[in-house]
Scaffold this motif. Structure first.
Motif, PDB file in Angstrom:
ATOM      1  N   TYR A  79      27.428  60.144  33.155  1.00 12.37           N
ATOM      2  CA  TYR A  79      26.583  59.127  33.766  1.00 12.37           C
ATOM      3  C   TYR A  79      25.188  59.221  33.154  1.00 12.37           C
ATOM      4  CZ  TYR A  79      24.094  56.428  37.296  1.00 12.37           C
ATOM      5  OH  TYR A  79      23.318  55.502  37.940  1.00 12.37           O
ATOM      6  N   PHE A  80      24.703  58.119  32.577  1.00 11.28           N
ATOM      7  CA  PHE A  80      23.374  58.129  31.965  1.00 11.28           C
ATOM      8  C   PHE A  80      22.610  56.875  32.375  1.00 11.28           C
ATOM      9  CE2 PHE A  80      26.520  56.686  28.841  1.00 11.28           C
ATOM     10  CZ  PHE A  80      26.075  55.405  28.557  1.00 11.28           C
ATOM     11  N   ILE A  81      21.273  56.970  32.351  1.00  7.21           N
ATOM     12  CA  ILE A  81      20.410  55.859  32.761  1.00  7.21           C
ATOM     13  C   ILE A  81      19.257  55.717  31.772  1.00  7.21           C
ATOM     14  CG2 ILE A  81      20.941  56.102  35.222  1.00  7.21           C
ATOM     15  CD1 ILE A  81      18.274  57.591  35.522  1.00  7.21           C
ATOM     16  N   ASP A  82      18.600  54.576  31.847  1.00  2.68           N
ATOM     17  CA  ASP A  82      17.408  54.335  31.034  1.00  2.68           C
ATOM     18  C   ASP A  82      16.446  53.494  31.873  1.00  2.68           C
ATOM     19  OD1 ASP A  82      15.585  54.125  28.992  1.00  2.68           O
ATOM     20  OD2 ASP A  82      16.657  52.551  27.928  1.00  2.68           O
ATOM     21  N   HIS A  83      15.905  54.119  32.907  1.00  2.00           N
ATOM     22  CA  HIS A  83      14.994  53.421  33.819  1.00  2.00           C
ATOM     23  C   HIS A  83      13.538  53.666  33.412  1.00  2.00           C
ATOM     24  CE1 HIS A  83      18.464  52.592  36.119  1.00  2.00           C
ATOM     25  NE2 HIS A  83      18.515  53.733  36.821  1.00  2.00           N
ATOM     26  N   GLY A  84      12.707  52.660  33.545  1.00  2.71           N
ATOM     27  CA  GLY A  84      11.280  52.801  33.235  1.00  2.71           C
ATOM     28  C   GLY A  84      10.474  53.357  34.387  1.00  2.71           C
ATOM     29  N   ASP A  85      11.015  53.286  35.587  1.00  2.03           N
ATOM     30  CA  ASP A  85      10.304  53.733  36.794  1.00  2.03           C
ATOM     31  C   ASP A  85      10.592  55.223  36.998  1.00  2.03           C
ATOM     32  OD1 ASP A  85       9.414  54.325  39.354  1.00  2.03           O
ATOM     33  OD2 ASP A  85      10.025  52.389  40.170  1.00  2.03           O
ATOM     34  N   SER A  86       9.576  56.076  36.860  1.00  2.00           N
ATOM     35  CA  SER A  86       9.781  57.530  36.963  1.00  2.00           C
ATOM     36  C   SER A  86      10.256  57.953  38.346  1.00  2.00           C
ATOM     37  CB  SER A  86       8.491  58.270  36.597  1.00  2.00           C
ATOM     38  OG  SER A  86       7.436  57.899  37.467  1.00  2.00           O
ATOM     39  N   SER A  87       9.796  57.259  39.389  1.00  2.00           N
ATOM     40  CA  SER A  87      10.233  57.618  40.743  1.00  2.00           C
ATOM     41  C   SER A  87      11.724  57.316  40.923  1.00  2.00           C
ATOM     42  CB  SER A  87       9.411  56.862  41.786  1.00  2.00           C
ATOM     43  OG  SER A  87       9.574  55.458  41.653  1.00  2.00           O
ATOM     44  N   LEU A  88      12.163  56.249  40.304  1.00  2.00           N
ATOM     45  CA  LEU A  88      13.590  55.918  40.377  1.00  2.00           C
ATOM     46  C   LEU A  88      14.413  56.951  39.608  1.00  2.00           C
ATOM     47  CD1 LEU A  88      15.899  54.076  41.181  1.00  2.00           C
ATOM     48  CD2 LEU A  88      15.358  52.624  39.208  1.00  2.00           C
ATOM     49  N   VAL A  89      13.894  57.400  38.449  1.00  2.00           N
ATOM     50  CA  VAL A  89      14.582  58.434  37.681  1.00  2.00           C
ATOM     51  C   VAL A  89      14.720  59.701  38.502  1.00  2.00           C
ATOM     52  CG1 VAL A  89      14.404  59.959  35.677  1.00  2.00           C
ATOM     53  CG2 VAL A  89      13.879  57.517  35.433  1.00  2.00           C
ATOM     54  N   ASP A  90      13.626  60.117  39.173  1.00  2.00           N
ATOM     55  CA  ASP A  90      13.674  61.329  40.003  1.00  2.00           C
ATOM     56  C   ASP A  90      14.665  61.166  41.152  1.00  2.00           C
ATOM     57  OD1 ASP A  90      11.826  62.599  38.434  1.00  2.00           O
ATOM     58  OD2 ASP A  90      10.102  62.067  39.700  1.00  2.00           O
ATOM     59  N   ALA A  91      14.705  59.974  41.741  1.00  2.00           N
ATOM     60  CA  ALA A  91      15.632  59.723  42.856  1.00  2.00           C
ATOM     61  C   ALA A  91      17.082  59.820  42.385  1.00  2.00           C
ATOM     62  CB  ALA A  91      15.361  58.353  43.458  1.00  2.00           C
ATOM     63  N   VAL A  92      17.361  59.300  41.185  1.00  2.00           N
ATOM     64  CA  VAL A  92      18.725  59.374  40.658  1.00  2.00           C
ATOM     65  C   VAL A  92      19.114  60.821  40.378  1.00  2.00           C
ATOM     66  CG1 VAL A  92      20.204  58.754  38.701  1.00  2.00           C
ATOM     67  CG2 VAL A  92      18.683  57.032  39.704  1.00  2.00           C
ATOM     68  N   ARG A  93      18.201  61.578  39.768  1.00  2.00           N
ATOM     69  CA  ARG A  93      18.491  62.992  39.481  1.00  2.00           C
ATOM     70  C   ARG A  93      18.817  63.737  40.766  1.00  2.00           C
ATOM     71  NH1 ARG A  93      13.364  63.566  35.537  1.00  2.00           N
ATOM     72  NH2 ARG A  93      14.399  63.363  33.500  1.00  2.00           N
TER      73      ARG A  93
END
Length: 222
Positions: A39-53
């Motif tokens: 599963y991989f992502i490429d989100h520009g929103d750092s808060s969204l990246v942290d939430a996914v992690r």
């Protein structure tokens, strides 16, 4: 192909591509790709990246997974998930691709192997399955018989089909060209009397000895 051995992978391919449905293949499945699909992502929103992690770690905690969950935002996670198309020409990958191509070619060439083109009759026993395909209109096409041994031991499968004179092997997942040992009979003749087109009453059905985790496709002979 990363979960089971080559023989079971070949059997699974035959079950999928000879079933009376439209088959769906995952990319790379046709040559035994063993790179993971993470599963991989490429989100520009750092808060969204942290939430996914955080969400991924919590999700896998419930599974008791003792390995680190791959970081979905790490470029390396994406790179590991890419298929390696060059594998298709190498060793066991090339043999697997040959099997998929041959199975797909048979589906294309033989109308009874396509969805909704045949009458189906399923038999089963101790670890084995047979799938008989006969034409909806008698005499239009030769019948096909698929035999599957879904067990870890040799199976003696009775071919109890009185309408055919004989069966000729068209494909075996145990063939040497696919990585097997070539142990499946190439011709199966049914016993007949001189007056009837059917097997004599009480005559034993021919037996096909199927190696563990194998499949065979037989075509009705003239």
């Amino acid at each position: 192909c990363t979960l089971v051995d080559p023989a079971r992978t070949r059997l699974a391919a035959a079950l999928l591509l000879t079933s009376p449905y439209v088959p769906l293949l995952f990319m790379g499945e046709e040559y035994g790709e063993n790179n993971p699909f993470l599963y991989f992502i490429d989100h520009g929103d750092s808060s969204l990246v942290d939430a996914v992690r955080t969400g991924r770690r919590r999700e896998f905690e419930r599974f008791g997974w003792d390995r680190r969950v791959p970081d979905p935002a790490d470029l390396g996670t994406f790179q590991r998930s890419k298929i390696d198309w060059d594998k298709r020409t190498l060793g066991s990958h090339a043999r697997m691709l040959r099997l998929f191509r041959d199975l797909l070619a048979l589906r294309r060439e033989e109308r009874l192997l396509r969805p909704d083109e045949a009458r189906l009759s399923v038999g089963s026993g101790d670890g084995w399955i047979t799938l008989l395909r006969t034409p909806r209109e008698p005499g239009r096409s030769p019948a096909w018989l698929c035999v599957y041994n879904c067990s870890d031991r040799q199976a003696k499968v009775p071919i109890a089909v009185p309408a055919a004179r004989a069966w000729t092997l068209r494909l075996s997942t145990d063939a040497a060209g696919y990585g097997g040992d070539d142990r499946i009979r190439r011709e199966v003749a049914l016993q007949r009397d001189t007056e009837s087109s059917e097997r004599p009453t009480g005559a034993p059905a021919p037996i096909v000895s199927m190696p563990a985790w194998s499949a065979a496709l037989y075509r009705e002979s003239a």
